[in-house]
Design a protein around this motif. Sequence first.
Motif, PDB file in Angstrom:
ATOM      1  N   GLN A  25     -19.384  -2.832  -6.145  1.00 31.65           N
ATOM      2  CA  GLN A  25     -18.401  -1.761  -6.059  1.00 31.65           C
ATOM      3  C   GLN A  25     -17.084  -2.284  -5.486  1.00 31.65           C
ATOM      4  O   GLN A  25     -16.005  -1.997  -6.002  1.00 31.65           O
ATOM      5  CB  GLN A  25     -18.909  -0.605  -5.181  1.00 31.65           C
ATOM      6  N   LEU A  26     -17.199  -3.080  -4.413  1.00 33.01           N
ATOM      7  CA  LEU A  26     -16.005  -3.613  -3.775  1.00 33.01           C
ATOM      8  C   LEU A  26     -15.250  -4.551  -4.712  1.00 33.01           C
ATOM      9  O   LEU A  26     -14.021  -4.493  -4.807  1.00 33.01           O
ATOM     10  CB  LEU A  26     -16.368  -4.333  -2.476  1.00 33.01           C
ATOM     11  N   GLU A  27     -15.967  -5.388  -5.435  1.00 35.55           N
ATOM     12  CA  GLU A  27     -15.310  -6.293  -6.388  1.00 35.55           C
ATOM     13  C   GLU A  27     -14.591  -5.512  -7.486  1.00 35.55           C
ATOM     14  O   GLU A  27     -13.483  -5.865  -7.880  1.00 35.55           O
ATOM     15  CB  GLU A  27     -16.318  -7.254  -6.987  1.00 35.55           C
ATOM     16  N   LEU A  28     -15.215  -4.469  -7.978  1.00 31.73           N
ATOM     17  CA  LEU A  28     -14.594  -3.633  -9.002  1.00 31.73           C
ATOM     18  C   LEU A  28     -13.306  -3.017  -8.467  1.00 31.73           C
ATOM     19  O   LEU A  28     -12.263  -3.066  -9.119  1.00 31.73           O
ATOM     20  CB  LEU A  28     -15.562  -2.533  -9.454  1.00 31.73           C
ATOM     21  N   PHE A 120     -10.613  10.002  -2.132  1.00 37.95           N
ATOM     22  CA  PHE A 120     -11.056   8.845  -2.895  1.00 37.95           C
ATOM     23  C   PHE A 120     -10.702   7.538  -2.185  1.00 37.95           C
ATOM     24  O   PHE A 120     -10.411   6.531  -2.818  1.00 37.95           O
ATOM     25  CB  PHE A 120     -10.460   8.873  -4.304  1.00 37.95           C
ATOM     26  N   ALA A 121     -10.739   7.567  -0.865  1.00 37.03           N
ATOM     27  CA  ALA A 121     -10.418   6.385  -0.076  1.00 37.03           C
ATOM     28  C   ALA A 121     -11.580   5.398  -0.081  1.00 37.03           C
ATOM     29  O   ALA A 121     -12.733   5.775  -0.294  1.00 37.03           O
ATOM     30  CB  ALA A 121     -10.118   6.794   1.365  1.00 37.03           C
ATOM     31  N   PHE A 122     -11.249   4.138   0.142  1.00 34.90           N
ATOM     32  CA  PHE A 122     -12.274   3.142   0.397  1.00 34.90           C
ATOM     33  C   PHE A 122     -11.711   2.121   1.368  1.00 34.90           C
ATOM     34  O   PHE A 122     -10.511   1.912   1.456  1.00 34.90           O
ATOM     35  CB  PHE A 122     -12.817   2.499  -0.885  1.00 34.90           C
ATOM     36  N   GLN A 123     -12.605   1.547   2.136  1.00 36.02           N
ATOM     37  CA  GLN A 123     -12.235   0.632   3.203  1.00 36.02           C
ATOM     38  C   GLN A 123     -12.651  -0.784   2.840  1.00 36.02           C
ATOM     39  O   GLN A 123     -13.724  -1.000   2.288  1.00 36.02           O
ATOM     40  CB  GLN A 123     -12.936   1.081   4.488  1.00 36.02           C
ATOM     41  N   VAL A 124     -11.770  -1.749   3.145  1.00 40.26           N
ATOM     42  CA  VAL A 124     -12.042  -3.155   2.859  1.00 40.26           C
ATOM     43  C   VAL A 124     -11.838  -3.944   4.149  1.00 40.26           C
ATOM     44  O   VAL A 124     -10.781  -3.836   4.774  1.00 40.26           O
ATOM     45  CB  VAL A 124     -11.092  -3.709   1.771  1.00 40.26           C
ATOM     46  N   GLU A 125     -12.842  -4.711   4.535  1.00 39.63           N
ATOM     47  CA  GLU A 125     -12.689  -5.564   5.705  1.00 39.63           C
ATOM     48  C   GLU A 125     -11.631  -6.618   5.422  1.00 39.63           C
ATOM     49  O   GLU A 125     -11.473  -7.070   4.289  1.00 39.63           O
ATOM     50  CB  GLU A 125     -14.009  -6.248   6.055  1.00 39.63           C
ATOM     51  N   ARG A 126     -10.927  -7.010   6.453  1.00 33.85           N
ATOM     52  CA  ARG A 126      -9.842  -7.977   6.312  1.00 33.85           C
ATOM     53  C   ARG A 126     -10.313  -9.281   5.667  1.00 33.85           C
ATOM     54  O   ARG A 126      -9.681  -9.813   4.770  1.00 33.85           O
ATOM     55  CB  ARG A 126      -9.228  -8.252   7.685  1.00 33.85           C
ATOM     56  N   ARG A 127     -11.446  -9.780   6.096  1.00 29.64           N
ATOM     57  CA  ARG A 127     -11.972 -11.039   5.561  1.00 29.64           C
ATOM     58  C   ARG A 127     -12.287 -10.907   4.065  1.00 29.64           C
ATOM     59  O   ARG A 127     -12.011 -11.809   3.277  1.00 29.64           O
ATOM     60  CB  ARG A 127     -13.232 -11.450   6.339  1.00 29.64           C
ATOM     61  N   ALA A 128     -12.856  -9.775   3.672  1.00 36.23           N
ATOM     62  CA  ALA A 128     -13.167  -9.554   2.256  1.00 36.23           C
ATOM     63  C   ALA A 128     -11.884  -9.503   1.426  1.00 36.23           C
ATOM     64  O   ALA A 128     -11.834 -10.047   0.318  1.00 36.23           O
ATOM     65  CB  ALA A 128     -13.965  -8.262   2.080  1.00 36.23           C
ATOM     66  N   TRP A 129     -10.836  -8.867   1.971  1.00 30.60           N
ATOM     67  CA  TRP A 129      -9.547  -8.803   1.266  1.00 30.60           C
ATOM     68  C   TRP A 129      -8.982 -10.205   1.097  1.00 30.60           C
ATOM     69  O   TRP A 129      -8.535 -10.589   0.019  1.00 30.60           O
ATOM     70  CB  TRP A 129      -8.566  -7.915   2.027  1.00 30.60           C
ATOM     71  N   GLU A 130      -8.996 -10.987   2.184  1.00 29.20           N
ATOM     72  CA  GLU A 130      -8.447 -12.341   2.142  1.00 29.20           C
ATOM     73  C   GLU A 130      -9.230 -13.241   1.186  1.00 29.20           C
ATOM     74  O   GLU A 130      -8.637 -14.011   0.425  1.00 29.20           O
ATOM     75  CB  GLU A 130      -8.419 -12.936   3.549  1.00 29.20           C
TER      76      GLU A 130
END
Length: 168
Positions: A25-28, A120-130
């Motif tokens: 889901q996060l990758e999408l 429709f918010a979603f949260q991304v950890e900083r490390r995952a974003w980087e």
Amino acid sequence: MAALPDWFDLWVRRARELPGDGVRQLELLLGAVFTLPEVFLWNVGTVEAPVPAIGEDESGIRLLLLFTHEHKLIELVEEHSSGAGVPAIAMPPVQVGGFLQDLSAESGEIAGVLVNPGDFAFQVERRAWEDFSQAWTRRDPAERQAAQGFWIPKMTGEEEDFWQEHGL
């Protein structure tokens, strides 16, 4: 009054329906964000000294507020301010990771990004974003360009072959 869900909200809804542990889901969702030419941050500073809005989740974790479209930012600002204009900071998604590092060094640790605060918010950890940002920038520029577009779910193999043959 809240706006009708837009195309990005539909991506979030679709991602939430995917089975699994959340990685897919996060990758999408990150893929959808990174195909955008720019994303928007709410500037709570001045034009000369911009300061992006930082929010907190229920447990007090600090998150950078990020919007996939300017109308989403306008909607939130109109709900939570006097309406004296909508100051925005626009940047390409690949620059957000470096921006987070600089911002964390200046104003304390920011744990991640909250994309499109609201239903429709979603949260991304900083490390995952980087990590995603680094993987994205390592890709061939032509491949990144080809990733910008749209995906038609549930295509048959024949339909997919047609689109591939025609470079779409």
